[in-house]
Write a protein that holds these residues in place. Sequence first.
Motif, PDB file in Angstrom:
ATOM      1  N   GLN A 182       0.837  -1.207   0.000  1.00  0.00           N
ATOM      2  CA  GLN A 182       0.000   0.000   0.000  1.00  0.00           C
ATOM      3  C   GLN A 182       0.866   1.250   0.000  1.00  0.00           C
ATOM      4  OE1 GLN A 182      -2.218  -0.836   3.545  1.00  0.00           O
ATOM      5  NE2 GLN A 182      -3.960  -1.746   2.435  1.00  0.00           N
ATOM      6  N   GLN A 183       1.931   1.184   0.777  1.00  0.00           N
ATOM      7  CA  GLN A 183       2.817   2.345   0.871  1.00  0.00           C
ATOM      8  C   GLN A 183       3.477   2.634  -0.475  1.00  0.00           C
ATOM      9  OE1 GLN A 183       4.653   2.547   4.570  1.00  0.00           O
ATOM     10  NE2 GLN A 183       6.114   4.149   4.036  1.00  0.00           N
ATOM     11  N   ASP A 184       3.919   1.562  -1.164  1.00  0.00           N
ATOM     12  CA  ASP A 184       4.516   1.733  -2.492  1.00  0.00           C
ATOM     13  C   ASP A 184       3.515   2.345  -3.462  1.00  0.00           C
ATOM     14  OD1 ASP A 184       6.865   0.730  -1.640  1.00  0.00           O
ATOM     15  OD2 ASP A 184       6.649  -1.256  -2.561  1.00  0.00           O
ATOM     16  N   ALA A 185       2.297   1.824  -3.405  1.00  0.00           N
ATOM     17  CA  ALA A 185       1.261   2.321  -4.320  1.00  0.00           C
ATOM     18  C   ALA A 185       0.984   3.798  -4.057  1.00  0.00           C
ATOM     19  CB  ALA A 185      -0.023   1.507  -4.151  1.00  0.00           C
ATOM     20  N   LEU A 221      -8.218   6.437   7.080  1.00  0.00           N
ATOM     21  CA  LEU A 221      -7.116   5.560   6.692  1.00  0.00           C
ATOM     22  C   LEU A 221      -7.660   4.271   6.088  1.00  0.00           C
ATOM     23  CD1 LEU A 221      -4.018   5.100   6.741  1.00  0.00           C
ATOM     24  CD2 LEU A 221      -4.369   3.832   8.856  1.00  0.00           C
ATOM     25  N   GLN A 222      -8.733   3.746   6.704  1.00  0.00           N
ATOM     26  CA  GLN A 222      -9.346   2.532   6.167  1.00  0.00           C
ATOM     27  C   GLN A 222      -9.858   2.763   4.751  1.00  0.00           C
ATOM     28  OE1 GLN A 222     -12.250   1.306   9.057  1.00  0.00           O
ATOM     29  NE2 GLN A 222     -10.670   0.824  10.565  1.00  0.00           N
ATOM     30  N   THR A 223     -10.496   3.924   4.542  1.00  0.00           N
ATOM     31  CA  THR A 223     -10.977   4.261   3.198  1.00  0.00           C
ATOM     32  C   THR A 223      -9.807   4.305   2.220  1.00  0.00           C
ATOM     33  OG1 THR A 223     -12.704   5.597   4.195  1.00  0.00           O
ATOM     34  CG2 THR A 223     -12.268   5.974   1.863  1.00  0.00           C
ATOM     35  N   LEU A 224      -8.731   4.951   2.641  1.00  0.00           N
ATOM     36  CA  LEU A 224      -7.547   5.077   1.784  1.00  0.00           C
ATOM     37  C   LEU A 224      -6.967   3.696   1.465  1.00  0.00           C
ATOM     38  CD1 LEU A 224      -5.403   6.894   0.422  1.00  0.00           C
ATOM     39  CD2 LEU A 224      -4.170   6.911   2.593  1.00  0.00           C
ATOM     40  N   GLN A 225      -6.897   2.846   2.501  1.00  0.00           N
ATOM     41  CA  GLN A 225      -6.363   1.491   2.295  1.00  0.00           C
ATOM     42  C   GLN A 225      -7.212   0.722   1.292  1.00  0.00           C
ATOM     43  OE1 GLN A 225      -6.178   0.436   6.515  1.00  0.00           O
ATOM     44  NE2 GLN A 225      -4.004  -0.019   6.252  1.00  0.00           N
ATOM     45  N   GLN A 226      -8.537   0.871   1.417  1.00  0.00           N
ATOM     46  CA  GLN A 226      -9.454   0.190   0.504  1.00  0.00           C
ATOM     47  C   GLN A 226      -9.199   0.661  -0.930  1.00  0.00           C
ATOM     48  OE1 GLN A 226     -11.630  -2.338   1.468  1.00  0.00           O
ATOM     49  NE2 GLN A 226     -11.580  -2.561  -0.768  1.00  0.00           N
ATOM     50  N   GLN A 227      -9.070   1.976  -1.090  1.00  0.00           N
ATOM     51  CA  GLN A 227      -8.848   2.535  -2.429  1.00  0.00           C
ATOM     52  C   GLN A 227      -7.527   2.043  -3.005  1.00  0.00           C
ATOM     53  OE1 GLN A 227      -9.303   6.634  -1.229  1.00  0.00           O
ATOM     54  NE2 GLN A 227     -11.259   6.853  -2.306  1.00  0.00           N
ATOM     55  N   LEU A 228      -6.495   1.970  -2.158  1.00  0.00           N
ATOM     56  CA  LEU A 228      -5.194   1.493  -2.612  1.00  0.00           C
ATOM     57  C   LEU A 228      -5.257   0.012  -2.989  1.00  0.00           C
ATOM     58  CD1 LEU A 228      -2.879   3.302  -0.011  1.00  0.00           C
ATOM     59  CD2 LEU A 228      -3.060   3.814  -2.449  1.00  0.00           C
ATOM     60  N   ASP A 229      -5.986  -0.774  -2.167  1.00  0.00           N
ATOM     61  CA  ASP A 229      -6.129  -2.208  -2.465  1.00  0.00           C
ATOM     62  C   ASP A 229      -6.832  -2.411  -3.798  1.00  0.00           C
ATOM     63  OD1 ASP A 229      -4.783  -2.985  -0.237  1.00  0.00           O
ATOM     64  OD2 ASP A 229      -6.582  -3.347   0.981  1.00  0.00           O
ATOM     65  N   ASP A 230      -7.865  -1.595  -4.070  1.00  0.00           N
ATOM     66  CA  ASP A 230      -8.595  -1.698  -5.338  1.00  0.00           C
ATOM     67  C   ASP A 230      -7.645  -1.463  -6.506  1.00  0.00           C
ATOM     68  OD1 ASP A 230     -10.832  -2.174  -3.907  1.00  0.00           O
ATOM     69  OD2 ASP A 230     -11.721  -0.180  -4.176  1.00  0.00           O
ATOM     70  N   ILE A 231      -6.779  -0.464  -6.357  1.00  0.00           N
ATOM     71  CA  ILE A 231      -5.829  -0.158  -7.426  1.00  0.00           C
ATOM     72  C   ILE A 231      -4.812  -1.300  -7.575  1.00  0.00           C
ATOM     73  CG2 ILE A 231      -3.887   1.360  -8.030  1.00  0.00           C
ATOM     74  CD1 ILE A 231      -5.578   3.661  -6.825  1.00  0.00           C
ATOM     75  N   LEU A 232      -4.334  -1.808  -6.436  1.00  0.00           N
ATOM     76  CA  LEU A 232      -3.344  -2.891  -6.467  1.00  0.00           C
ATOM     77  C   LEU A 232      -3.911  -4.141  -7.137  1.00  0.00           C
ATOM     78  CD1 LEU A 232      -1.780  -2.419  -2.926  1.00  0.00           C
ATOM     79  CD2 LEU A 232      -0.536  -2.320  -5.097  1.00  0.00           C
ATOM     80  N   GLN A 233      -5.232  -4.385  -6.946  1.00  0.00           N
ATOM     81  CA  GLN A 233      -5.884  -5.570  -7.528  1.00  0.00           C
ATOM     82  C   GLN A 233      -5.877  -5.507  -9.051  1.00  0.00           C
ATOM     83  OE1 GLN A 233      -9.565  -7.035  -5.833  1.00  0.00           O
ATOM     84  NE2 GLN A 233      -8.027  -8.328  -4.836  1.00  0.00           N
ATOM     85  N   ASP A 234      -5.980  -4.257  -9.557  1.00  0.00           N
ATOM     86  CA  ASP A 234      -6.058  -4.109 -11.007  1.00  0.00           C
ATOM     87  C   ASP A 234      -4.738  -4.448 -11.696  1.00  0.00           C
ATOM     88  OD1 ASP A 234      -8.629  -3.417 -10.749  1.00  0.00           O
ATOM     89  OD2 ASP A 234      -8.323  -1.244 -10.876  1.00  0.00           O
ATOM     90  N   TYR A 235      -3.650  -4.463 -10.906  1.00  0.00           N
ATOM     91  CA  TYR A 235      -2.360  -4.760 -11.536  1.00  0.00           C
ATOM     92  C   TYR A 235      -2.116  -6.266 -11.613  1.00  0.00           C
ATOM     93  CZ  TYR A 235      -1.043   0.090 -11.776  1.00  0.00           C
ATOM     94  OH  TYR A 235      -0.994   1.411 -12.120  1.00  0.00           O
TER      95      TYR A 235
END
Lengths: 323, 202
Positions: free
Chosen positions: B8-11, B188-202
Motif C-alpha cells: 500500500q505504501q509503495d502504491a 485511513l481505512q478508506t484510503l487502504q481500501q482505495q489502494l487495495d482496489d488499485i493494487l488488484q487491477d495490476y
Amino acid sequence: MDAHWLAMPILQQLNSGVLVLSTDYGISFYNQFIERRLGVPLAEVRHKSVFDVFTDLPEAWLKRKLDSVVALNAPTFSSWEQRPYVLKLPHLRPVSGGSDYMMQNCSMLPLVHPHTGETFICLLIEDATDVSIYQLELQRNMQALQQANRLDGLTKLYNRSYWEQLLQSEVLRAKRYHQPLSLILFDLDKFKQLNDDYGHLGGDFVLIELASFIQSLLRESDFLGRYGGEEFGIILPNTSQSGANEVAERICRQVAAHQLLFNQRIIRATISLGVAELNPHRHQEAHDLLQCADVALYVSKRQGRNRSTCYRDDLQKVLQKVN
Amino acid sequence: MTMLTPDQQDALQELMNVSMGLASDQLARFLDTLVHLQVPAMQVVRASDMPAQLRELYADKEAHLISQGFIGPAGMQGEAMLLYNFSSAKQLAAILGYQQSEVSDAEMLTDISSILTTTFLNSLAAQLGSTLSYSAPRQLNCQNNQLVERLQALASRWNVALQVNIQYQVTDYAFQCDMILLIPGTALQTLQQQLDDILQDY
C-alpha cells in the motif's frame, strides 16, 4: 420527492452571498443576499463586468485569484482577517456592528456548466461581521488582562514579576548597546511604626500616595515598580551612577518634605535608598545588580535612614564595622 | 492501530509522484514559469510521533504553519498542514504575481499553501477516482516554541500522519516546505481500501 425545485428558493434565501462570474469577469448571477444589499436588480447588470458594478474592488488582486481558480481548477479563499471584505456591502447591524462594511470570508470555486462545458467562478460570501466584532472585543479584553497582570493592585505600579522582567531586558539591552544602566532600590522607613500609629489603612495610604508622588518625579523612560511590601525599585536606563545618585538624593529630599494628609492628620514619611550602576563585566545577570543596590540600601538603613547610598566595593566592610 | 502495508505504501508513493507531476504542470502553466517539484519524500508515521520528528527540523526557527481541512466521500477526510521556516513571505509575492504592497504575508502564505495543497490533493483524489472539498486555509499562530505544542495538540486528534517533504523550484527561486497530511483512522481505512482496489487491477 423531486428535489430539483428546492435549489432556487434555497439559493435565494441562503444567508450567504452567491455570485457567479464568467471567466472574463462578467456577472452571470447573484442571489437575493447580494441583490438586496447591493440594491441593484440582477437583470440590470447581467453580463456587465463585475469591476464596473462593484466599486472599490481590488482589481489586480481579484483577477489573479479568479484566474487561479480557472487555471488550477481549484478553489481559492479570502479571509476577513487578511482582507476585511471582497465585495463592499453593508451589514445588517448598522447600530451595533462597529465596522462600516460587512466583514467577509469568501470562497472562490470553479464551476463547469453540465451541458456547454463552459467554466464559471462561484464566489461564496459569508458574513463574518459578528466574528470580527467578538475577535476585536477579545483582543481588547486580552490587552486589559495583560495590563492588569503587570500591575500591583494597591499602588498601580508595575508588580514585582513584571518589573523584574523589565530589569532583565534592560540589563541585556544595556550590555548589547554598551549603554549605562542604573538601579535605585528604596524602602519606606519605619513602616511598621506607621501601621501602628495610623492603622493599616494609613499604611496603605502612604504607600499609594508615595508611589504616585515618586512616579511624578521620574522620567517617562524610568520604570518604577513595587518590589515587596514597602520596598520599591526604579530602573534608570541610559543613566550612570552619578546621574542616578542625583535622582535618588532629590527623591529622598522631596519625600521628606512632602506632607501627606490622612484623616485630618499630617503624616511625614521618609525613605532610604540604595543606588547601583550596572557593571557589564562583573554583573552577569540582573540579580547581581539588584544585590549591589540592596547592599547600598542596607547601608542607608544602618546609617540612620532618610538617606541615599551609592554602591561601592568597600561597603561590605562598612557593614561589618557597623555590626 | 493499523498502518499501511509495504504494498500500500509503495502504491501511495507512486500515486503521489504522479500527482506531484500533474500539480507542478498546472502550477507552471498558472505561474507562467518553469516549476520543478522534486519527487516527494513520503513517510507514514503515527501522528503522535510527528511532533518529535519535526521538533529538530524547525527548532530555533521562525516557522509558519498553515492548516487546511479536506473532506471526500466514504469517510475520507483530514487536515493538510504546510510548514515553512522562513521569516518573511515577501519573496512569495513574485511567485504569486502580486504587488508586495497589496497583500500581507499571511495572505500570501495562505494563498500559496492553498494552491499547493489543492492542486496536489485534487490530483491525488483523481488518481483514487474521487474528489475533495476544502475548508479555507488558516494560519495557525506558532511563534517560537509553540510549534511543537501546536502539532502535539493537532496530532492527538488524528491517528496517522503522512509526512511529505516537498521542494519547489521556480526558475530563479527555490523554496522548501513540509506538507503533512493528518488523517484519522476511519479515513485511513478508506484510503487502504482505495489502494487495495488499485493494487488488484495490476
